[in-house]
Design an enzyme around this catalytic site. Structure first.
Site, PDB file in Angstrom:
ATOM      1  N   GLU A  60       0.816  -1.222   0.000  1.00  0.00           N
ATOM      2  CA  GLU A  60       0.000   0.000   0.000  1.00  0.00           C
ATOM      3  C   GLU A  60       0.848   1.269   0.000  1.00  0.00           C
ATOM      4  O   GLU A  60       0.523   2.252  -0.677  1.00  0.00           O
ATOM      5  CB  GLU A  60      -0.964   0.011   1.198  1.00  0.00           C
ATOM      6  CG  GLU A  60      -2.108  -0.997   1.108  1.00  0.00           C
ATOM      7  CD  GLU A  60      -1.723  -2.393   1.567  1.00  0.00           C
ATOM      8  OE1 GLU A  60      -0.564  -2.590   2.021  1.00  0.00           O
ATOM      9  OE2 GLU A  60      -2.566  -3.302   1.481  1.00  0.00           O
ATOM     10  N   HIS A 129     -11.424  -3.723   9.399  1.00  0.00           N
ATOM     11  CA  HIS A 129     -12.016  -3.655   8.045  1.00  0.00           C
ATOM     12  C   HIS A 129     -13.316  -2.853   8.041  1.00  0.00           C
ATOM     13  O   HIS A 129     -14.158  -3.049   7.176  1.00  0.00           O
ATOM     14  CB  HIS A 129     -12.295  -5.058   7.495  1.00  0.00           C
ATOM     15  CG  HIS A 129     -11.075  -5.839   7.138  1.00  0.00           C
ATOM     16  ND1 HIS A 129     -10.235  -6.372   8.094  1.00  0.00           N
ATOM     17  CD2 HIS A 129     -10.527  -6.180   5.942  1.00  0.00           C
ATOM     18  CE1 HIS A 129      -9.236  -7.018   7.487  1.00  0.00           C
ATOM     19  NE2 HIS A 129      -9.390  -6.908   6.187  1.00  0.00           N
TER      20      HIS A 129
END
Lengths: 324, 319
Positions: A60, A129
């Protein structure tokens, strides 16, 4: 006017932007062959080829930084970060690099990159999440943050974000991906920084964005049954947010509730409340209240998550309190 | 290498050296706000690398980036004014020593975060590859950055996607105040091997060596995009920043560095190639005059106006 799902509207915006501008390209994890974890990029690899749609390794920080470098080299990259929780890994590149390049280089250039990422709960996805971290990004000068609440906005705000010369964080909502709505035929970008009155009302204003907009609309219906007309504003854009629209509404309704899915403390709502307590003080007939998640990580189990997420009943309770 | 080419590189190294010596003096006289990280002793690396580059090739740099910036051809006056925080600076006095950039010259910025130039340059290399004009991207980083996670992500990505990027490691043996041998369990050649990236090592204080390797590597990647690593062993003469007394270093070690001084080595190489003392003196005089003019211009330049505090945060004002 065509009915379309939120996720398909994202897909359409990406396809139209890539069609319109050859410098637009996509980079993210499993966005190519797999079409994205939520299928936002379905068929785009087939349509535009591997030189416009990059299936990246799970890196990322690097892919976000690569977007900065590519943007400084004449391209318009669109990064997908699979869950907003994972933007923690991209932070240096967003906060220290993308956000500051234009200012710290004296306006020599800009960083026309977009980072798309879904926030929000409702999927029992657990504490890593489900987070809504948009306030972090809204706090950083140089970044813009938008948060569409419906398919048409998902399309229009993403198109505007890709057109924008500066870095824009597009916060999608994974619980809304399946939502259906009308996409206007003209498929125009929606101006960043402008909110929208979703439902007019004269007695109180609820300012919201993302999934909280539908909750606010439900709350307004409940109140309407009692003869209380609640105005619902969808901010659409968080940084910058439409201060004029909120103030104008407050001068008519004199009561204000701010609702979002994110943790209440130190959130987007806190900024809106503080500004209205300043520039709208004389208009207020009651306390400005916030509705948000409690100060705890987003829990996994169904009963816990249901209790954790704000809903229409909590907005109703806040409205009753401010109107009392 | 021809004498005139050697002279050109020598002159560029001397510009960097004299610029930094002048900045050192300006700093101790209180004219430089903030931090100052000098690259004295490391000048041969950027000069050797940059002679292989064009204006359209991109570079990005780190906190010790004055040499990288000047070698890429940025305006000396704008450079001095920036470091003195003046309105006429390359970044209008908003960046300073750690953030000098000149996008018009392909200089994508020095950087205050160790290793941050790596992903930015990898992305620039991806853009250059997509644009298909045979341009390359160069990232300068120190051995201290070898312990940063993004280095590994970027080596992987550059190798995987065959990006035209030259990773230039200036190995001066120091990660801030600590010897790198106490910081790193591996070495760059091993990392290169692990990722399948072409690796070359040179004496980073011998400009002709850096130049020859850079020319070879850049030429190859212009033709067929692929990453390469160039590790340059070099010497950090000054402290991590100006004001660092370097108590953690052995005094004899610092004194011995003059034997490897890249400018002294370059001068003796020129002498062997037929260069005369007059030629060297002529270069030195010209460089001194240029530095003095840039210094005076920077000292006389106006400070940025406080009215501009919100300028350039965004390209256009939205909302």
């Amino acid at each position: 006017m065509a009915e379309i799902r939120y996720i398909k509207a994202v897909n359409q915006a990406l396809a139209d932007a890539m069609e319109a501008d050859p410098t637009v390209f996509l980079i993210g994890e499993d966005i190519g062959a797999a079409g994205g974890s939520f299928k936002a990029t379905r068929d785009l690899l087939e349509k535009f080829g591997p030189e416009r749609v990059y299936d990246s390794p799970i890196s990322e920080a690097a892919i976000t930084g690569m977007a900065v470098g590519a943007a400084l080299t004449g391209m318009r990259p669109v990064v997908e970060i699979m869950f907003m929780d994972f933007t923690t890994l991209s932070m240096d590149m967003l906060v220290n690099q993308a956000a500051k390049a234009r200012s710290m280089f004296g306006g020599q250039g800009s960083v026309p990159m977009v980072l798309r990422t879904p926030h929000g709960g409702g999927l029992n996805a657990g504490p890593q999440h489900s987070q809504c971290l948009e306030a972090w990004f809204a706090h950083v000068p140089g970044l813009r943050v938008v948060c569409p609440s419906n398919p048409a906005d998902a399309y229009g705000l993403l198109r505007a974000a890709i057109d924008d010369p500066d870095p824009v964080i597009v916060v999608e909502n994974k619980a809304l991906y399946a939502m259906k709505g009308d996409l206007p035929d003209d498929r125009e970008p929606i101006e960043i920084g402008k909110g929208r009155i979703v439902r007019p009302g004269r007695d109180a204003t609820v300012v919201s964005y993302g999934a909280a907009v539908a909750m606010a609309e439900t709350a307004a219906e409940t109140m309407a049954e009692e003869g209380i007309e609640v105005e619902v504003i969808d901010l659409r854009s968080i940084q910058p947010w439409d201060e004029d629209l909120v103030l104008e509404s407050l001068t008519r309704t004199h009561n204000l509730v701010v609702a979002h899915e994110a943790v209440e403390a130190f959130g987007v709502g806190a900024e809106i409340v503080a500004r209205m307590a300043d520039i709208g003080f004389d208009q207020l007939d009651g306390p400005i209240l916030r509705v948000g998640a409690p100060f705890a990580p987003s829990p996994f189990g169904k009963t816990l998550e249901d209790a954790y997420r704000p809903d229409a009943s909590r907005i109703v309770a806040a409205l009753r309190r401010t109107l009392a | 290498m021809k004498l005139e080419d050697r002279a050109k590189l020598h002159r560029q190294m001397l510009v960097i050296r004299r610029a930094e010596e002048r900045l050192q003096k300006l700093f101790s006289d209180g004219h430089v706000p903030g931090f100052l990280h000098l690259s004295i002793g490391q000048e041969a690396v950027p000069v050797g690398v940059s002679q292989a580059l064009t204006e359209r090739d991109t570079v990005s740099s780190n906190h010790r980036g004055h040499g990288h910036t000047l070698a890429k051809g940025v305006d000396l006056k704008g450079f001095f004014a920036e470091i003195l925080g003046k309105a006429t600076g390359l970044c209008k006095g908003r960046g300073g020593s750690m953030h000098v950039a000149d996008l018009s010259k392909g200089m994508l910025g020095a950087n205050g975060i160790v290793g941050a130039g790596l992903p930015i340059t990898t992305g620039s290399a991806l853009a250059l590859k997509m644009q298909g004009q045979g341009h390359v991207a160069v990232v300068y980083f120190g051995d201290g950055a070898l312990a940063e996670g993004v280095l590994h992500e970027c080596l992987n990505l550059a190798a995987l996607w065959k990006l035209p990027i030259l990773f230039v490691c200036e190995n001066n043996g120091w990660s801030e105040f600590s010897p790198t041998e106490r910081q790193l369990a591996t070495s760059l050649d091993k990392l290169a091997k692990a990722f399948g990236i072409q690796y070359s090592a040179v004496d980073g204080n011998v400009v002709a060596e850096v130049a020859a390797a850079s020319t070879r590597l850049v030429k190859a990647m212009r033709k067929t995009p692929a990453p390469a690593i160039l590790e340059c062993s070099t010497t950090r003469v000054r402290g991590h920043f100006e004001g660092d007394r370097q108590d953690y270093r052995d005094g004899d070690e610092i004194a011995s560095l003059s034997e490897r001084d890249p400018i002294r080595l370059s001068a003796s190489a020129m002498a062997k190639a037929g260069g005369t003392p007059e030629m060297l003196a002529e270069i030195a005089d010209a460089v001194d005059a240029e530095i003095e003019a840039a210094t005076q211009a920077a000292l006389e330049a106006p400070l940025p106006s406080s009215a501009d505090i919100l300028a350039d945060v965004y390209t256009k004002v939205a909302g």
